[in-house]
Design a protein around this motif. Structure first.
Motif, PDB file in Angstrom:
ATOM      1  N   ASP A   1      -7.829  -1.125   4.172  1.00  0.00           N
ATOM      2  CA  ASP A   1      -6.826  -0.461   4.985  1.00  0.00           C
ATOM      3  C   ASP A   1      -7.446   0.196   6.212  1.00  0.00           C
ATOM      4  OD1 ASP A   1      -4.116  -0.392   4.748  1.00  0.00           O
ATOM      5  OD2 ASP A   1      -4.066   1.707   4.152  1.00  0.00           O
TER       6      ASP A   1
ATOM      7  N   ILE B   1      -8.942  -1.071  -1.717  1.00  0.00           N
ATOM      8  CA  ILE B   1      -7.763  -1.214  -0.866  1.00  0.00           C
ATOM      9  C   ILE B   1      -7.835  -0.246   0.308  1.00  0.00           C
ATOM     10  CG2 ILE B   1      -5.265  -0.838  -0.803  1.00  0.00           C
ATOM     11  CD1 ILE B   1      -5.270  -1.902  -3.748  1.00  0.00           C
TER      12      ILE B   1
ATOM     13  N   ARG C   1       0.826  -1.217   0.000  1.00  0.00           N
ATOM     14  CA  ARG C   1       0.000   0.000   0.000  1.00  0.00           C
ATOM     15  C   ARG C   1       0.858   1.264   0.000  1.00  0.00           C
ATOM     16  NH1 ARG C   1      -3.104  -1.878   5.323  1.00  0.00           N
ATOM     17  NH2 ARG C   1      -1.760  -3.705   5.221  1.00  0.00           N
TER      18      ARG C   1
END
Lengths: 190, 190, 190, 190
Positions: C166, C162, C99
Motif C-alpha cells: 500500500d 499489505i 484494504r
DNA sequence: GATGAATGAGCGTTCATTCAT
DNA sequence: TATGAATGAACGCTCATTCAT
C-alpha cells in the motif's frame, strides 16, 4: 473562579414552572428555558443533568415543600367546623399563591415524569387531611365515607375553586369564600 | 368508496384517542398512529391535513357529540331530586363508557391544541344543566349560587367520581353510586 | 411512491468504510457521511436505524463475506507448499483489493462496536486456515506450534505485507511477492 | 514548586495513556482525565494547551523515549544470532512492561493525531535495528531483503507476540519465548 | 387514494475550551 | 497556579410533513 449562582438555579426552575403552566409539558424545550433565563442551553446542564432531571427535581422539591408547609400549619385549637374552614381557606390561599406550582404537580402526576420521582416522595399524602377527616368522623360531624374518597373529592373541589378564582369568576373575598366553603362542607358533613 | 374511507377515518380517530389515553399527549406520534391503524403515515394526510387538524378535529367532534347526547337525554317528568339523580347517574355512566374520550377532552383543554378549536365549540356549555339548576332554584331546592360556579363544581365532582370508579376505589353499583350522589346533592342543595 | 435505492445503501456503506480508513472511527460523523453521499442526514436513518447499527451492520456484512469468499476459494489439489503459496497470494490480493474493508474490520475489533456484532458472527474464524496448518503438520512440513499462534502471526505478517504494498515499498509483482512469501514460509515451515 | 508540577504533569500523562489503553481513543474525554487525576478540567490547560497538544505531546515523548531506550541497550559483544535473540527478548520484555504505552502509539498512528507529531519524530526509526540487520547481512546470516521491509515485518511479529502474551495464549517463559524467537529468526535468516 | 422514500427543522445533549476569580 | 462556571459548536437523532410514483 466564578461562583455558582443560586439565583440562576431558581430562575431556571421558575421559568420551567411558568412554561409548564402556560403551555403544558409538550411546550418545555431546553433551549427555550435557556433563552428566557438568558443563559446558554449548555449552561442548563451545569445545574441539571438532563431534562428528566430538571423536571423530576422540580416536582420532588415542590412535593416536599407542599407537604411540609401544609403540615406545619394550623395546629390551632378550634371547634371542628372552624378548624376545617381555616384549613380550607389556607389551602385556597396556598393554591392561589402557588397556582403555577400546583399546575406543575397536577401535570407531572399524569405524565411519565412521575415515575422518575423517588418512591417515598411520590407517595407523600397529606396524612394530615386524613387525620382531620377522622377527627370529624369521631365527632359524628363527617359522613362515614372512605377517607380516600372524601379527600379526593375535597381536592377536586379545591382545585376547581382555585380555577374559578383564577378566571375571575370568583373573588378572593369573604363572601365568595364563605359560599364555596359551605358547598364543600355541606358535601362532606353528616 | 365512501364506506371504506369513513371506516378508516374512524379507525384513525379511535386509535388517536386510545393513544392519548394510554400515553398522554406527548406520546402521540403520527407514525405511531399510522402503524396501529395499519396504514402508511402519509395516508394519514389523506384524511387529516396535519397533526393539529387531526387533534383539533377529534376534540371538536367530541365536544359537539357530548353536548348533543346529553341534551337529547332525560326530559322525563320526575320529582326534582330524582330527575337530578337520574341525570347524575346518566353522566357517570356516560363518563365510564367514554373514559378515553373524556380523558382526551381533559387533556386537550390544558394543551395548546385547545386554541385551535373554533371559538363557538370551545365554549359549548350544557345549557341543559343550567336549565336544570334554574329549575331547582325556582323550587327553592338548590343554593342560590351562580350557575357557572355550581356547574363547574358539579363537573369536577363528576370527573373525580369517574376517576375513582376507574381506579377501582369505587364500584359502579347502587350503593357506591348513592353515596356519591348524596355528596354532590348535599353540596348544592339548599 | 419512490423506490428504495439499493445503490444508495451501498454508497452509504462505502463512504463509511472510506472515512474509517482515512480518519479512523473518531472521524465518522453521520452528517459527514450524508453530505458525501449527497443525502440529508435524516435519510441515513431510513437505511440504518442508528450510528451503532450502521457500523455494526457493515462489520457483520464484511465478516460474513470475507469468511465466505475465503472459504469458497482454493480447494485445489496441489503440493502443500504450492497450495500454501496460492492461498497466501490470494489473501494478499484480497487484502489489497479490499484494504479499506480490512482496515474497517481491524478497527472494529478493537472498538466498542465489536460487542454489538452478533455472537456467532463475532467468532467467525477461518477454520479453513486452521485446516491448512493441520495438513502441513501431518506432513511434517509445518512447525509443531499451536494453530492459534501460527495463524495470528501469519495474519500479522499478511497485514504488514499489505501495508508495505500500500505504501509503495513493495510492488504487487512476482518478485516481491515471492520474497514476502518466502519470509512467511520460512517462519512457519519445519 | 517544580516538583509538584512535574508530578501532576506525569499523572495526567499516565492517566491519559491508561484511558486510551482501556477504552480506545474515542473514550478520551478531558473531563474524564481530570477527574481521574483529581484536578479540575481547567487545570489540564495549565499543563497542555489543548487536547491535541496533550495527545501529540505524549506520543512525541513516547516515541523519543522508545528510540532512546532501545538504542542505549545491548551493545554487547555476542555471536550474531545470540545478540539478535537478546535484542528480541529485550523488546518483548519492553513491550510487555510498556503495553499501555505501545498501545497508545499504535492507536495514535492510525488516528489524525499522528499528523500533529513533528515530522522528524514521526519518522524515527530505530537505526539501531537497521544496523543490526546490516551486520547480519554482511555475515551472510540475514536474507538480502530491504531493511525497511525486514524491520516492518519483525515489528509486526513482535507486536503480535506481545498481544499473544497479553492475552495469555503465550507465557513469558523460556519455552514459549524460544519458540517465538525461532519463528522470527527463521523468517529473516538466510 | 395510497405509500415508501426523503427531508428540514429542531431537539436534547456532550465536550473542549475559555472566563473570571 | 487552580478552578467552578459558562459556553459555542457540534453531534446523533426524531418527527411531521412532502415528494414522486
Amino acid at each position: 473562579m466564578k461562583l455558582k449562582d443560586e439565583l440562576k438555579r431558581e430562575a431556571i426552575i421558575n421559568e420551567t414552572i411558568a412554561i409548564v403552566y402556560a403551555k403544558g409539558f409538550a411546550g418545555v424545550k431546553m433551549a427555550h428555558i435557556a433563552k428566557k433565563v438568558d443563559i446558554s442551553p449548555s449552561t442548563l446542564y451545569v445545574y441539571f443533568k438532563s431534562k428528566d432531571d430538571l423536571i423530576s427535581s422540580i416536582a420532588t422539591d415542590l412535593l416536599k415543600n407542599i407537604t411540609n408547609i401544609s403540615q406545619n400549619q394550623l395546629k390551632q385549637d378550634l371547634p371542628y367546623k372552624l378548624k376545617f374552614k381555616a384549613i380550607w381557606v389556607f389551602y385556597i390561599n396556598f393554591g392561589i399563591n402557588n397556582r403555577k406550582e400546583m399546575s406543575f404537580i397536577t401535570q407531572v402526576k399524569q405524565s411519565p415524569y412521575f415515575d422518575m420521582i423517588p418512591e417515598h416522595i411520590r407517595h407523600l399524602k397529606s396524612s394530615f387531611i386524613l387525620d382531620l377527616l377522622d377527627e370529624g368522623k369521631q365527632q359524628g360531624l363527617i359522613k362515614d365515607v372512605d377517607n380516600t374518597i372524601l379527600s379526593a373529592l375535597l381536592g377536586a373541589f379545591l382545585t376547581e375553586t382555585i380555577k374559578l378564582i383564577d378566571s375571575k369568576l370568583l373573588q378572593l373575598q369573604e363572601e365568595d369564600i364563605n359560599t364555596m366553603f359551605l358547598l364543600a362542607w355541606d358535601a362532606v358533613k353528616n
